[in-house]
Design a protein around this motif. Sequence first.
Motif, mmCIF file in Angstrom:
data_model
loop_
_atom_site.group_PDB
_atom_site.id
_atom_site.type_symbol
_atom_site.label_atom_id
_atom_site.label_comp_id
_atom_site.label_asym_id
_atom_site.label_seq_id
_atom_site.Cartn_x
_atom_site.Cartn_y
_atom_site.Cartn_z
ATOM 1 N N VAL A 6 -3.568 10.537 7.633
ATOM 2 C CA VAL A 6 -2.472 9.597 7.379
ATOM 3 C C VAL A 6 -2.474 9.146 5.916
ATOM 4 C CG1 VAL A 6 -1.623 7.265 7.874
ATOM 5 C CG2 VAL A 6 -2.166 8.820 9.747
ATOM 6 N N GLN A 8 3.166 0.063 5.692
ATOM 7 C CA GLN A 8 3.592 1.394 6.122
ATOM 8 C C GLN A 8 2.396 2.229 6.588
ATOM 9 O OE1 GLN A 8 6.674 2.711 6.574
ATOM 10 N NE2 GLN A 8 7.310 0.603 6.197
ATOM 11 N N MET A 38 5.146 13.740 13.363
ATOM 12 C CA MET A 38 5.116 12.774 12.274
ATOM 13 C C MET A 38 6.201 13.055 11.238
ATOM 14 S SD MET A 38 3.043 10.640 13.394
ATOM 15 C CE MET A 38 2.992 9.509 12.007
ATOM 16 N N TYR A 66 9.058 11.243 12.641
ATOM 17 C CA TYR A 66 8.902 9.817 12.333
ATOM 18 C C TYR A 66 9.326 9.545 10.887
ATOM 19 C CZ TYR A 66 6.526 5.610 10.738
ATOM 20 O OH TYR A 66 6.239 4.399 10.153
ATOM 21 N N GLY A 67 8.891 10.383 9.967
ATOM 22 C CA GLY A 67 9.248 10.207 8.559
ATOM 23 C C GLY A 67 10.740 10.314 8.319
ATOM 24 N N MET A 93 0.763 10.429 4.032
ATOM 25 C CA MET A 93 1.713 9.369 3.722
ATOM 26 C C MET A 93 1.851 9.199 2.207
ATOM 27 S SD MET A 93 1.913 5.434 4.920
ATOM 28 C CE MET A 93 1.479 4.690 3.373
ATOM 29 N N ASN A 140 3.953 12.092 0.915
ATOM 30 C CA ASN A 140 5.373 11.968 1.237
ATOM 31 C C ASN A 140 6.046 10.831 0.478
ATOM 32 O OD1 ASN A 140 6.418 13.964 3.303
ATOM 33 N ND2 ASN A 140 4.438 13.409 4.167
ATOM 34 N N ALA A 161 0.477 7.567 14.523
ATOM 35 C CA ALA A 161 -0.214 8.857 14.477
ATOM 36 C C ALA A 161 -1.393 8.902 15.458
ATOM 37 C CB ALA A 161 -0.700 9.159 13.059
ATOM 38 N N CYS A 193 2.131 3.671 10.304
ATOM 39 C CA CYS A 193 2.019 5.134 10.426
ATOM 40 C C CYS A 193 0.717 5.524 11.113
ATOM 41 C CB CYS A 193 2.113 5.761 9.037
ATOM 42 S SG CYS A 193 2.226 7.552 9.045
ATOM 43 N N THR A 216 12.448 7.150 9.619
ATOM 44 C CA THR A 216 12.306 6.011 8.713
ATOM 45 C C THR A 216 13.141 6.203 7.450
ATOM 46 O OG1 THR A 216 10.276 6.907 7.741
ATOM 47 C CG2 THR A 216 10.016 5.351 9.558
#
Length: 162
Positions: free
Chosen positions: A20, A45, A98, A101-102, A24, A27, A53, A49, A105
Motif C-alpha cells: 500500500v 488516504q 485496488m 478503488y483508485g 499509493m 499512484n 486493501a 487504502c 476515488t
Amino acid sequence: MSVSKKEEIVFGLMMCTGMVVVMMTFNLWHTGMLSQMNLMQVLIQLVICFVIAFLVESFIVGPVARKIAFSFSFARVSKIKGVLTMSFFMVIGMVLVMSLYGIMTAYAADQLNGESLFSAYLHTIARNFSLALPYQLVILGPLVRYVFGRWVKGRAVTTVSI
C-alpha cells in the motif's frame, strides 16, 4: 509460510503495508496528487487504502488466489513455485480490485479529466501491474518472508534467489 491464523494476519499486515505504501505513493505521484496534498491528507488516504486493501486481501483476493494457485500441481510440490504462483495471483487480484478503488476515488474527486471510466481503469491496471508484480516478486516478498521468518517465527529463513 504462516501456520496459525495469527501468523497469517501478521504476514498479511506486513505485506499489505509494504504494498500500500509503495503503490499509493506511486499512484499519487503519477497523477500529480502527491504534490497537491498535505501530509495529513496523504496519511488519511494511506489509512483508508490500507484498511480496504487488508480487508480485500484477507477475505476476497487471498482465499481466491490461494485456491487458484494451489489448483496447479506444480505449486503444491515445490515451495518456491507455490510462493511464486501465489504471489502472481495475489498481485493480479489486488491490482484489479485496488485499481478499481483508485478509479472510483479519482472519479469522485473529478480527476479523470474527461477520460472514460473503462479506459482509465484499464490504463491504471496496466500501470499498477507493471510495478506491483516485480516489486512483489523481487523486493517486498523476499523481504517480508525474511523478516517474518526471523521476527515472527523466530528462526532463520533461507532466501530463495530467482
